[in-house]
Design an enzyme around this catalytic site. Sequence first.
Site, PDB file in Angstrom:
ATOM      1  CB  SER A  27      38.255  38.130  45.803  1.00  0.00           C
ATOM      2  OG  SER A  27      39.599  37.787  45.971  1.00  0.00           O
ATOM      3  CG  ASP A  83      33.032  29.284  41.060  1.00  0.00           C
ATOM      4  OD1 ASP A  83      33.406  29.665  39.935  1.00  0.00           O
ATOM      5  OD2 ASP A  83      33.804  29.179  42.028  1.00  0.00           O
ATOM      6  CG  HIS A 108      36.974  27.421  39.575  1.00  0.00           C
ATOM      7  ND1 HIS A 108      37.823  26.338  39.457  1.00  0.00           N
ATOM      8  CD2 HIS A 108      36.005  27.041  40.424  1.00  0.00           C
ATOM      9  CE1 HIS A 108      37.377  25.349  40.214  1.00  0.00           C
ATOM     10  NE2 HIS A 108      36.268  25.749  40.812  1.00  0.00           N
TER      11      HIS A 108
HETATM   12  P1  NAD Z   1      33.652  37.195  45.015  1.00  0.00           P
HETATM   13  O1  NAD Z   1      32.570  36.562  45.797  1.00  0.00           O
HETATM   14  O2  NAD Z   1      34.783  37.844  45.723  1.00  0.00           O
HETATM   15  O3  NAD Z   1      33.041  38.315  44.057  1.00  0.00           O
HETATM   16  C1  NAD Z   1      31.959  38.099  43.243  1.00  0.00           C
HETATM   17  C2  NAD Z   1      31.508  39.375  42.573  1.00  0.00           C
HETATM   18  O4  NAD Z   1      30.413  39.067  41.737  1.00  0.00           O
HETATM   19  C3  NAD Z   1      31.021  40.449  43.544  1.00  0.00           C
HETATM   20  O5  NAD Z   1      31.465  41.713  43.080  1.00  0.00           O
HETATM   21  C4  NAD Z   1      29.517  40.407  43.399  1.00  0.00           C
HETATM   22  O6  NAD Z   1      28.924  41.638  43.594  1.00  0.00           O
HETATM   23  C5  NAD Z   1      29.376  39.984  41.948  1.00  0.00           C
HETATM   24  N1  NAD Z   1      28.116  39.329  41.683  1.00  0.00           N
HETATM   25  C6  NAD Z   1      27.422  38.493  42.488  1.00  0.00           C
HETATM   26  N2  NAD Z   1      26.287  38.126  41.899  1.00  0.00           N
HETATM   27  C7  NAD Z   1      26.268  38.757  40.696  1.00  0.00           C
HETATM   28  C8  NAD Z   1      25.345  38.820  39.637  1.00  0.00           C
HETATM   29  N3  NAD Z   1      24.211  38.132  39.709  1.00  0.00           N
HETATM   30  N4  NAD Z   1      25.666  39.551  38.545  1.00  0.00           N
HETATM   31  C9  NAD Z   1      26.822  40.252  38.494  1.00  0.00           C
HETATM   32  N5  NAD Z   1      27.728  40.241  39.468  1.00  0.00           N
HETATM   33  C10 NAD Z   1      27.445  39.523  40.556  1.00  0.00           C
HETATM   34  O7  NAD Z   1      34.183  36.100  43.988  1.00  0.00           O
HETATM   35  P2  NAD Z   1      35.690  35.661  43.671  1.00  0.00           P
HETATM   36  O8  NAD Z   1      36.250  34.946  44.847  1.00  0.00           O
HETATM   37  O9  NAD Z   1      36.415  36.819  43.085  1.00  0.00           O
HETATM   38  O10 NAD Z   1      35.448  34.537  42.557  1.00  0.00           O
HETATM   39  C11 NAD Z   1      35.195  34.865  41.206  1.00  0.00           C
HETATM   40  C12 NAD Z   1      35.732  33.736  40.334  1.00  0.00           C
HETATM   41  O11 NAD Z   1      37.143  33.650  40.487  1.00  0.00           O
HETATM   42  C13 NAD Z   1      35.183  32.361  40.688  1.00  0.00           C
HETATM   43  O12 NAD Z   1      35.043  31.629  39.497  1.00  0.00           O
HETATM   44  C14 NAD Z   1      36.280  31.769  41.541  1.00  0.00           C
HETATM   45  O13 NAD Z   1      36.296  30.362  41.535  1.00  0.00           O
HETATM   46  C15 NAD Z   1      37.504  32.335  40.841  1.00  0.00           C
HETATM   47  N6  NAD Z   1      38.721  32.364  41.633  1.00  0.00           N
HETATM   48  C16 NAD Z   1      38.716  32.945  42.861  1.00  0.00           C
HETATM   49  C17 NAD Z   1      39.901  33.012  43.584  1.00  0.00           C
HETATM   50  C18 NAD Z   1      39.946  33.664  44.934  1.00  0.00           C
HETATM   51  O14 NAD Z   1      40.950  33.483  45.622  1.00  0.00           O
HETATM   52  N7  NAD Z   1      38.963  34.437  45.372  1.00  0.00           N
HETATM   53  C19 NAD Z   1      41.092  32.479  43.053  1.00  0.00           C
HETATM   54  C20 NAD Z   1      41.067  31.938  41.767  1.00  0.00           C
HETATM   55  C21 NAD Z   1      39.870  31.891  41.068  1.00  0.00           C
END
Ligand code: NAD
Length: 342
Positions: A27, A83, A108
Amino acid sequence: MAKIFYDDDADLSVIQSKRVAIVGYGSQGHAHAMNLRDSGVNVIIGLREGSKSIDKAKEQGFEVAKVGDAVREADVVMVLAPDQSQRSIWANDIEPNLKSDAAVFFAHGFNVHFGYIAPDSGHDVCMVAPKGPGHTVRRQYEEGRGVPVLVCVEQDASGHAWELALSYAKAIGGTRAGAIKTTFREETETDLFGEQTVLCGGISQLIQYGFETLVEAGYQPEMAYFEVCHELKLIVDLINEGGLTKQRWSCSDTAEYGDYISGPRVITPDVKDHMKEVLGDIQNGSFAKRFIDDQDAGAPEFLALRAEGQDHPVEKTGQEIRRMFAWNASVDSDYVDGEAAR
Ligand code: NAD
Ligand code: MG
């Protein structure tokens, strides 16, 4: 008054002179990567072997490498994996490959604040955390606007960590809307509190109880769904535009009067006491420990709770109703009702 930075407070050329590795392409990852690229920043995506996101990132024209390889070349590493995975990715793939003066960025504060990740003193440690989902971060940027971001610096090794963080925030569109200065501690604790008590936990429970109450009283589930779930968005949009006052102004006087009379009967003062207990568990680290311990054990508690949530009757009714109406047809998302694509 919180300090808020805008475009004029940030210098795009700082981040434009760096090579940025984005770890994870979900995301947030895809949105940061695309916005940075469109802002003239040199981006490489780091993903683990076999990741489903590899093809997607390549299709979208990015250079993709294993996490360690991407990190080795990077001046800035933005960690956007889930996370609960960040600690092991950090230990196995990021830390051993990090340039001695590379900056480490997060969206985060969870892992840094609770001590699961502790970068050496030579690294700048910064946060640029959009206050919205990744798909909105991308869409707003394309429309020439931006999602507000939180910015903070936990460790300023270079003496220039703030300029770097603000430059990154500008490149993803954040300073178009406003970048609020905060700390890893404040971001982490308030974020967890908000999602647990109001935004996710509180609302989910409120919807479920409202739905159950109407259905148990003999009303049609479809009616219950519209009343306690569907209309929520319309209400929240009004609150977002003009606060509770605009919402109350826009509703009928009957609705407004009922709000004053019955809101405090449903959400009683002991709810606030429970919120304080939840905040206590966040502050003393016991929520973080429970979450990570469960994840480390294969997430048995998390998966059982997820299954239970998906089984609630409001979910079945909602799925059927949303299929019959068009309002979801144009939603840009990796989530197709009943099936998460990622
Ligand atoms: P997500 O689950 O959408 O995406 C995670 C990505 O990481 C995926 O592409 C996955 O393939 C990859 N991944 C998983 N395991 C992995 C590994 N071992 N090595 C490399 N890549 C790997 O996550 P997200 O929601 O985008 O969250 C990412 C960060 O952003 C977190 O710290 C979250 O707290 C923060 N955040 C998210 C949002 C939100 O609305 N989604 C908002 C603000 C902050
Ligand atoms: Mg949040």
